[in-house]
Scaffold this motif. Structure first.
Motif, PDB file in Angstrom:
ATOM      1  N   ARG A   1       1.045  26.614  -4.176  1.00 12.24           N
ATOM      2  CA  ARG A   1       1.871  25.432  -4.321  1.00 12.24           C
ATOM      3  C   ARG A   1       1.238  24.276  -3.566  1.00 12.24           C
ATOM      4  N   LEU A   2       1.143  23.165  -4.262  1.00 14.33           N
ATOM      5  CA  LEU A   2       0.649  21.934  -3.659  1.00 14.33           C
ATOM      6  C   LEU A   2       1.823  20.979  -3.434  1.00 14.33           C
ATOM      7  N   SER A   3       1.723  20.233  -2.350  1.00 13.80           N
ATOM      8  CA  SER A   3       2.731  19.220  -2.048  1.00 13.80           C
ATOM      9  C   SER A   3       2.048  17.891  -1.781  1.00 13.80           C
ATOM     10  N   CYS A   4       2.741  16.838  -2.117  1.00 15.68           N
ATOM     11  CA  CYS A   4       2.207  15.495  -1.867  1.00 15.68           C
ATOM     12  C   CYS A   4       3.378  14.585  -1.523  1.00 15.68           C
ATOM     13  N   THR A   5       3.286  13.952  -0.356  1.00 15.96           N
ATOM     14  CA  THR A   5       4.342  13.054   0.091  1.00 15.96           C
ATOM     15  C   THR A   5       3.803  11.636   0.168  1.00 15.96           C
ATOM     16  N   ALA A   6       4.567  10.718  -0.411  1.00 19.50           N
ATOM     17  CA  ALA A   6       4.171   9.315  -0.431  1.00 19.50           C
ATOM     18  C   ALA A   6       4.922   8.539   0.639  1.00 19.50           C
ATOM     19  N   SER A   7       4.219   7.608   1.255  1.00 13.27           N
ATOM     20  CA  SER A   7       4.870   6.735   2.220  1.00 13.27           C
ATOM     21  C   SER A   7       4.343   5.321   2.015  1.00 13.27           C
ATOM     22  N   GLY A   8       5.256   4.372   2.096  1.00 11.86           N
ATOM     23  CA  GLY A   8       4.878   2.982   1.904  1.00 11.86           C
ATOM     24  C   GLY A   8       6.098   2.108   2.070  1.00 11.86           C
ATOM     25  N   ARG A   9       5.868   0.843   2.275  1.00 13.82           N
ATOM     26  CA  ARG A   9       6.971  -0.086   2.495  1.00 13.82           C
ATOM     27  C   ARG A   9       7.114  -1.020   1.310  1.00 13.82           C
TER      28      ARG A   9
ATOM     29  N   GLN B   1       0.854  -1.191   0.000  1.00 12.91           N
ATOM     30  CA  GLN B   1       0.000   0.000   0.000  1.00 12.91           C
ATOM     31  C   GLN B   1       0.888   1.239   0.000  1.00 12.91           C
ATOM     32  N   LEU B   2       0.401   2.284  -0.634  1.00  8.63           N
ATOM     33  CA  LEU B   2       1.122   3.558  -0.690  1.00  8.63           C
ATOM     34  C   LEU B   2       0.176   4.651  -0.226  1.00  8.63           C
ATOM     35  N   TYR B   3       0.595   5.406   0.766  1.00  7.62           N
ATOM     36  CA  TYR B   3      -0.234   6.476   1.313  1.00  7.62           C
ATOM     37  C   TYR B   3       0.268   7.822   0.806  1.00  7.62           C
ATOM     38  N   LEU B   4      -0.669   8.676   0.435  1.00  6.74           N
ATOM     39  CA  LEU B   4      -0.329   9.985  -0.097  1.00  6.74           C
ATOM     40  C   LEU B   4      -0.906  11.055   0.820  1.00  6.74           C
ATOM     41  N   GLU B   5      -0.051  11.959   1.257  1.00  5.08           N
ATOM     42  CA  GLU B   5      -0.485  13.064   2.114  1.00  5.08           C
ATOM     43  C   GLU B   5      -0.297  14.367   1.356  1.00  5.08           C
ATOM     44  N   GLU B   6      -1.389  15.083   1.160  1.00  5.17           N
ATOM     45  CA  GLU B   6      -1.371  16.319   0.394  1.00  5.17           C
ATOM     46  C   GLU B   6      -1.383  17.524   1.322  1.00  5.17           C
ATOM     47  N   SER B   7      -0.821  18.609   0.841  1.00  8.07           N
ATOM     48  CA  SER B   7      -0.900  19.880   1.555  1.00  8.07           C
ATOM     49  C   SER B   7      -0.877  21.010   0.528  1.00  8.07           C
ATOM     50  N   GLY B   8      -1.263  22.181   0.997  1.00  2.00           N
ATOM     51  CA  GLY B   8      -1.360  23.319   0.089  1.00  2.00           C
ATOM     52  C   GLY B   8      -2.793  23.542  -0.318  1.00  2.00           C
ATOM     53  N   GLY B   9      -2.984  24.271  -1.383  1.00  2.93           N
ATOM     54  CA  GLY B   9      -4.332  24.584  -1.791  1.00  2.93           C
ATOM     55  C   GLY B   9      -4.868  25.782  -1.038  1.00  2.93           C
ATOM     56  N   GLY B  10      -6.115  26.130  -1.313  1.00  4.08           N
ATOM     57  CA  GLY B  10      -6.729  27.274  -0.654  1.00  4.08           C
ATOM     58  C   GLY B  10      -7.402  28.166  -1.668  1.00  4.08           C
ATOM     59  N   MET B  11      -7.588  29.408  -1.272  1.00  7.92           N
ATOM     60  CA  MET B  11      -8.283  30.364  -2.121  1.00  7.92           C
ATOM     61  C   MET B  11      -7.326  31.479  -2.527  1.00  7.92           C
ATOM     62  N   VAL B  12      -7.389  31.875  -3.788  1.00  5.64           N
ATOM     63  CA  VAL B  12      -6.501  32.908  -4.297  1.00  5.64           C
ATOM     64  C   VAL B  12      -7.217  33.671  -5.392  1.00  5.64           C
ATOM     65  N   GLN B  13      -6.820  34.902  -5.609  1.00  5.11           N
ATOM     66  CA  GLN B  13      -7.398  35.682  -6.696  1.00  5.11           C
ATOM     67  C   GLN B  13      -6.746  35.320  -8.028  1.00  5.11           C
ATOM     68  N   ALA B  14      -7.461  35.576  -9.082  1.00  2.68           N
ATOM     69  CA  ALA B  14      -6.935  35.303 -10.422  1.00  2.68           C
ATOM     70  C   ALA B  14      -5.603  36.024 -10.609  1.00  2.68           C
ATOM     71  N   GLY B  15      -4.674  35.311 -11.208  1.00  7.89           N
ATOM     72  CA  GLY B  15      -3.329  35.846 -11.397  1.00  7.89           C
ATOM     73  C   GLY B  15      -2.369  35.468 -10.295  1.00  7.89           C
TER      74      GLY B  15
ATOM     75  N   SER C   1      -2.189   1.935  -8.416  1.00  9.95           N
ATOM     76  CA  SER C   1      -2.281   3.392  -8.394  1.00  9.95           C
ATOM     77  C   SER C   1      -2.942   3.815  -7.098  1.00  9.95           C
ATOM     78  N   SER C   2      -2.406   4.835  -6.463  1.00  9.22           N
ATOM     79  CA  SER C   2      -2.990   5.378  -5.239  1.00  9.22           C
ATOM     80  C   SER C   2      -3.379   6.835  -5.443  1.00  9.22           C
ATOM     81  N   TRP C   3      -4.399   7.247  -4.700  1.00 12.84           N
ATOM     82  CA  TRP C   3      -4.885   8.619  -4.766  1.00 12.84           C
ATOM     83  C   TRP C   3      -4.864   9.252  -3.378  1.00 12.84           C
ATOM     84  N   GLY C   4      -4.576  10.541  -3.358  1.00 12.73           N
ATOM     85  CA  GLY C   4      -4.741  11.299  -2.131  1.00 12.73           C
ATOM     86  C   GLY C   4      -6.208  11.649  -1.943  1.00 12.73           C
ATOM     87  N   GLN C   5      -6.504  12.281  -0.826  1.00 14.15           N
ATOM     88  CA  GLN C   5      -7.896  12.602  -0.508  1.00 14.15           C
ATOM     89  C   GLN C   5      -8.383  13.850  -1.229  1.00 14.15           C
ATOM     90  N   GLY C   6      -7.464  14.616  -1.772  1.00  6.81           N
ATOM     91  CA  GLY C   6      -7.852  15.809  -2.512  1.00  6.81           C
ATOM     92  C   GLY C   6      -7.716  17.074  -1.682  1.00  6.81           C
TER      93      GLY C   6
END
Length: 123
Positions: A19-27, A1-15, A111-116
């Protein structure tokens, strides 16, 4: 299994930028590709950018030249630097990783997916 942890995102004005980040962990897995997809309300999930471990990077036409995907292989992390954001970039962004595991004589691929993470660009 591969776990994906996302960070970043939010609200911004046009222009603006985000930055989004995603870190994978698994054995005992080998990551073959990492990237980002997004889904706007009422739309299908679509590719934003993806990078193979071999070094090739693929961008959607709609983001090429504005977004940059980069990977830190030592940290199993992928970054999506988003610039010149537009309202149509709004959506939930999902990290994705393709990985393989198992003995050499029977390698499996999954294939693994983060939570979004939500990205909202206001006009």
């Amino acid at each position: 299994q591969l776990y994906l942890e996302e960070s970043g995102g939010g609200m911004v004005q046009a222009g603006g930028s985000l930055r989004l980040s995603c870190t994978a962990s698994g054995r005992r897995v080998s990551i073959d590709a990492m990237g980002w997809y997004r889904q706007a309300p009422g739309n299908h999930r679509e590719l934003v950018a993806t990078s193979t471990t071999g070094g090739s990077t693929n961008y959607a036409d709609s983001v090429r030249g504005r977004f940059t995907l980069s990977r830190d292989y030592a940290k199993n992390t992928v970054y999506l630097q988003m610039g010149s954001l537009k309202p149509e970039d709004t959506g939930v962004y999902y990290c994705n990783a393709v990985f393989s595991y198992g003995p050499v004589e029977n390698v499996q691929s999954r294939s693994s997916w983060g939570q979004g993470t939500q990205v909202t660009v206001s006009s």
